[in-house]
Design an enzyme around this catalytic site. Structure first.
Site, mmCIF file in Angstrom:
data_model
loop_
_atom_site.group_PDB
_atom_site.id
_atom_site.type_symbol
_atom_site.label_atom_id
_atom_site.label_comp_id
_atom_site.label_asym_id
_atom_site.label_seq_id
_atom_site.Cartn_x
_atom_site.Cartn_y
_atom_site.Cartn_z
ATOM 1 N N LYS A 236 0.815 -1.198 0.000
ATOM 2 C CA LYS A 236 0.000 0.000 0.000
ATOM 3 C C LYS A 236 0.859 1.263 0.000
ATOM 4 O O LYS A 236 0.547 2.244 -0.621
ATOM 5 C CB LYS A 236 -0.879 -0.010 1.246
ATOM 6 C CG LYS A 236 -1.850 -1.173 1.250
ATOM 7 C CD LYS A 236 -2.040 -1.736 2.663
ATOM 8 C CE LYS A 236 -2.599 -3.148 2.608
ATOM 9 N NZ LYS A 236 -2.393 -3.845 3.860
HETATM 10 N N1 GLU Z 1 -3.038 -8.702 8.671
HETATM 11 C C1 GLU Z 1 -1.713 -8.949 8.187
HETATM 12 C C2 GLU Z 1 -1.475 -8.184 6.894
HETATM 13 O O1 GLU Z 1 -2.389 -7.804 6.222
HETATM 14 C C3 GLU Z 1 -1.458 -10.412 7.912
HETATM 15 C C4 GLU Z 1 -1.457 -11.199 9.135
HETATM 16 C C5 GLU Z 1 -1.040 -12.646 8.979
HETATM 17 O O2 GLU Z 1 -1.263 -13.240 7.909
HETATM 18 O O3 GLU Z 1 -0.540 -13.181 9.958
HETATM 19 O O4 GLU Z 1 -0.355 -7.954 6.543
#
Ligand code: GLU
Length: 300
Positions: A236
């Protein structure tokens, strides 16, 4: 004898996006790898929205993420869980860790910590501070944590020396990703975590939390990160273009190739769900390039 149909696979996988932005090609690689790995094993695939940080959430990102996953043919099992629904659980665990002395209250400011380059110098470690207006830090043991990643092989990190005591709840009350992810993966019965290699570095902290909280350790597979020509992670922050609905077919095929999986020319005009159905029985995790990064420019 029970048939295999009445004995579903024990595999539970998941995709856990953070709604700080839209999904991009790098997220597609992670979603696709975890999806195919779960479905090829006859397992379940869960979706969890990691919406722990409202100030960093991009308005509309949650619905755009769901929309993109649906357009790209992904089908998740059960109800999508939002981490924002689980704050009570996280806070209860944090309070317990604090009461047991595994975590402590910290009032150090960012400015005070700047010279230490991310490694906490322990100023509040033995200060016995009160919870009020404090961050909560977890005491880390002075030892190395190691695990064998299904793709990246052995990974080791001395969390005492390389990470130090880390924050599990910020002073403003926001819960840290490291704690929430460990609690949720265990609560949802996740057996297999397939995600981007940017999280390899976080895994030893998560192994420590699992050990401390008496939770099972899942298997891990960290897929290569797609990097841009200037070496930046595709994400992003560097304005990777969001996944567009009309590009679903070509981008799914490109993601399959990036993951070292077969494709076929008959899929060039196929519907996304047909591509996924074709790819599931042909999935081979061992064919994913054994590297932490892939240069975007080299992808076909
Ligand atoms: N929420 C995390 C991200 O979008 C990924 C978390 C995970 O896969 O452990 O980077």
């Amino acid at each position: 004898m029970p048939s295999t149909a009445s004995c579903p696979s024990a595999y539970v996988g998941r995709f856990a996006p953070t709604p700080s932005g839209y999904l991009h090609f790098g997220s597609l690689i992670a979603a696709l790898a975890s999806y195919l790995d779960a479905r090829a094993a006859g397992g379940r695939w869960l979706l969890r929205m990691e919406d722990l940080d409202p100030p960093r959430e991009m308005p509309g990102a949650q619905s755009a993420i769901l929309q993109a996953l649906e357009t790209y043919g992904f089908e998740w099992d059960g109800r999508m869980v939002r981490q924002s629904e689980r704050l009570h659980t996280y806070n209860a665990v944090i309070d317990r860790l604090w009461r047991d002395g595994d975590a402590y209250a910290c009032i150090c400011s960012r400015k005070q910590l700047q010279p230490f380059a991310g490694l906490y110098p322990g100023f509040c470690r033995d200060a016995g501070r009160d919870l009020k207006d404090s961050a909560i830090r977890l005491r880390v043991p002075d030892r190395e944590y190691a695990f064998t990643d299904r793709l990246q092989g052995e990974f080791r990190q001395h969390i005492g020396r390389e990470v130090g005591d880390f924050v599990i709840r910020r002073r403003d009350g926001l819960i840290a990703y490291q704690l929430a992810v460990v609690l949720d993966d265990a609560w949802q019965g996740v057996t297999d975590i397939v995600r981007g290699a940017d999280l390899l570095d976080s895994t030893p902290r998560q192994l420590y939390l699992q050990e401390l909280l008496g939770l099972p350790q899942p298997r891990y597979l960290h897929v290569p990160l797609i990097i841009q020509p200037d070496g930046h992670k595709l994400g992003k922050r560097y304005r990777s273009p969001p996944l567009q609905p009309e590009e679903a077919t070509p981008l799914l095929l490109r993601a399959l190739r990036a993951l070292g999986q077969p494709t076929a020319s008959e899929l060039d005009d196929a519907h996304p769900s047909e591509i996924l159905a074709w790819a599931i029985p042909r999935w081979g995790a061992e064919r994913i390039p054994h590297s932490r990064t892939l240069a975007e420019a080299q992808l076909r």
